[in-house]
Structure formats: structure tokens, C-alpha cells
Write a protein that holds these residues in place. Sequence first.
Motif, mmCIF file in Angstrom:
data_model
loop_
_atom_site.group_PDB
_atom_site.id
_atom_site.type_symbol
_atom_site.label_atom_id
_atom_site.label_comp_id
_atom_site.label_asym_id
_atom_site.label_seq_id
_atom_site.Cartn_x
_atom_site.Cartn_y
_atom_site.Cartn_z
ATOM 1 N N ASP A 1 -21.114 5.786 -27.056
ATOM 2 C CA ASP A 1 -19.801 5.851 -26.405
ATOM 3 C C ASP A 1 -19.415 7.319 -26.204
ATOM 4 O OD1 ASP A 1 -19.668 3.127 -26.450
ATOM 5 O OD2 ASP A 1 -18.161 2.994 -28.043
ATOM 6 N N THR A 2 -18.660 7.584 -25.155
ATOM 7 C CA THR A 2 -18.240 8.955 -24.872
ATOM 8 C C THR A 2 -16.748 9.142 -25.152
ATOM 9 O OG1 THR A 2 -17.869 8.428 -22.525
ATOM 10 C CG2 THR A 2 -20.025 9.332 -23.142
ATOM 11 N N VAL A 3 -16.413 10.347 -25.575
ATOM 12 C CA VAL A 3 -15.026 10.747 -25.837
ATOM 13 C C VAL A 3 -14.805 12.062 -25.120
ATOM 14 C CG1 VAL A 3 -13.385 11.460 -27.599
ATOM 15 C CG2 VAL A 3 -15.023 9.639 -28.100
ATOM 16 N N THR A 4 -13.716 12.156 -24.354
ATOM 17 C CA THR A 4 -13.421 13.400 -23.657
ATOM 18 C C THR A 4 -12.093 13.973 -24.140
ATOM 19 O OG1 THR A 4 -12.261 12.351 -21.799
ATOM 20 C CG2 THR A 4 -14.666 12.599 -21.620
ATOM 21 N N TYR A 5 -12.067 15.272 -24.274
ATOM 22 C CA TYR A 5 -10.862 15.976 -24.705
ATOM 23 C C TYR A 5 -9.717 15.711 -23.726
ATOM 24 C CZ TYR A 5 -7.842 19.920 -25.970
ATOM 25 O OH TYR A 5 -6.774 20.702 -26.347
ATOM 26 N N GLY A 6 -10.026 15.727 -22.432
ATOM 27 C CA GLY A 6 -8.996 15.529 -21.414
ATOM 28 C C GLY A 6 -8.338 14.174 -21.505
ATOM 29 N N GLU A 7 -9.154 13.128 -21.718
ATOM 30 C CA GLU A 7 -8.594 11.781 -21.829
ATOM 31 C C GLU A 7 -7.695 11.670 -23.054
ATOM 32 O OE1 GLU A 7 -10.021 7.091 -21.944
ATOM 33 O OE2 GLU A 7 -11.431 8.669 -22.529
ATOM 34 N N LEU A 8 -8.119 12.266 -24.158
ATOM 35 C CA LEU A 8 -7.314 12.214 -25.371
ATOM 36 C C LEU A 8 -5.963 12.886 -25.170
ATOM 37 C CD1 LEU A 8 -10.065 13.027 -28.040
ATOM 38 C CD2 LEU A 8 -8.923 10.829 -27.694
ATOM 39 N N ILE A 9 -5.984 14.059 -24.550
ATOM 40 C CA ILE A 9 -4.732 14.786 -24.292
ATOM 41 C C ILE A 9 -3.799 13.952 -23.421
ATOM 42 C CG2 ILE A 9 -3.751 16.707 -22.969
ATOM 43 C CD1 ILE A 9 -4.572 17.586 -25.660
ATOM 44 N N THR A 10 -4.337 13.410 -22.345
ATOM 45 C CA THR A 10 -3.525 12.624 -21.408
ATOM 46 C C THR A 10 -2.872 11.442 -22.097
ATOM 47 O OG1 THR A 10 -4.916 13.254 -19.538
ATOM 48 C CG2 THR A 10 -3.572 11.268 -19.285
ATOM 49 N N GLU A 11 -3.655 10.687 -22.881
ATOM 50 C CA GLU A 11 -3.136 9.481 -23.519
ATOM 51 C C GLU A 11 -2.148 9.812 -24.639
ATOM 52 O OE1 GLU A 11 -3.563 6.446 -22.465
ATOM 53 O OE2 GLU A 11 -4.797 7.221 -20.822
ATOM 54 N N VAL A 12 -2.415 10.874 -25.379
ATOM 55 C CA VAL A 12 -1.505 11.262 -26.457
ATOM 56 C C VAL A 12 -0.157 11.699 -25.892
ATOM 57 C CG1 VAL A 12 -1.074 13.037 -28.205
ATOM 58 C CG2 VAL A 12 -3.276 11.876 -28.144
ATOM 59 N N GLU A 13 -0.178 12.457 -24.813
ATOM 60 C CA GLU A 13 1.063 12.972 -24.235
ATOM 61 C C GLU A 13 1.890 11.890 -23.544
ATOM 62 O OE1 GLU A 13 -0.214 16.200 -21.774
ATOM 63 O OE2 GLU A 13 -0.141 17.656 -23.424
#
Length: 212
Positions: free
Chosen positions: A114-126
Motif C-alpha cells: 500500500d502507498t502513503v503520500t505526505y500530500g494526501e495526509l496533509i489534505t485529509e488532516v486539514e
Amino acid sequence: MQIAKSIFSDIVNVLISGGIIDEHVHKDLYHKLQDDLVLEEINNYLDWMGKKCVRTKDNYGFYCVFSESRKNKATRELLRKQFSEIVSKMEPLNDWLRLCRSIKDNSRIMQCGDTVTYGELITEVERSPLIMSQLKELVIKLGKASTSPKEQISSVLQYLVSNQYLHPTGNTGTTYIATAKWSVFYDELEYICTFNGINYDEIPEPEQGELI
């Protein structure tokens, strides 16, 4: 069956150092170990050290355990120490899995590949107060002092990379791939649940009981 000394050495060095061999981090070594004759040759060597290479239950990776027949008092003490360390990490790791499931909005647990991206995490957290709250709780449990969401995400990713649960991909340092360390984690969790009579439906049935 004979395998190249360099490949043999690479496999053994990864295993005895506590590493996990999977298709994404050690692709060539992983495919070599899929050959039962190669695995047997590796285990013949590891047996001299009282160790054994086993597959994770989902076959995503290979890792090293102590051989049942070679355990002694010192080995058992070491295993107790390792077991305590595993237990101490389980809560924050479970929190990370819960965070990822909130982001992906599905019930599937993280798996090798599975992949994890920093950008996706930032977007969803914010965009989500709930996910931001989950992230803050996770950072606290990891003992990190990060304050902003970006710093919190970076510290969590750094922790997961340093503990071999994620592996950076590409040149940007913003995309990560889940390793077979998660498979080992699920094997460990299954062992603990079974030992304590806890039903954990999301973990596959065990194929071998070599954890301790």
C-alpha cells in the motif's frame, strides 16, 4: 541447491539484523526465498545460530525467529524483552491504522505494498477535525513534540520509516510504501490475541507459530 555467495550473504545479513525481506524493499532477495530449496539452504546456515527464517502468514515477507529447539534461558529473557517492546508499540501502531482507515474511508487494514503520500495526509488532516484529533493523539503516544499538522505528519512518517513499517519511494521523499513489517505486526497481534483468548477477526488464520 547452491546460490551466489553475494545473494546468500545479503539474505542472511538482512535477516539476522532484524530486517524484513519483502518484494518492495528487497525484491531480488524476496524472489530467491520463494524457492523452497533456497529457503532450506538459508535455514541450514541459520540453524547454527539457533535461528530460522519463516514466512509471514500472508506470504508478503520473510523474517528471522529463534529456533524452538535452540532456546535457552538467555534466549528466553531476550524474547521477553522483545515481546515487551512489541506490546509497547501496538497502541500507536493501531492508532496509525485507524487514522489511515479514516482517511481512506474503508475497513481494509494496511497491507504490504500500500502507498502513503505526505500530500494526501496533509489534505485529509486539514479538512477533517476528527482526523486532526487522531493525529494529535498519535503524536502524543509516540512522545513527539511536534506542533503543526505538517510537523506531526513528518514525525509520524519518520517513526514508521525508522521502524521499517514504511519505505520511501522515488526521489521526492513524499511517497512511501508499506512493507511486510505490517505482516509481521499482524502475526504478532494474532499471537497475543490467541494467547489471551481474544477474537480478532481481521487477522488471517495462522500458518505457523514461530513468534517466540
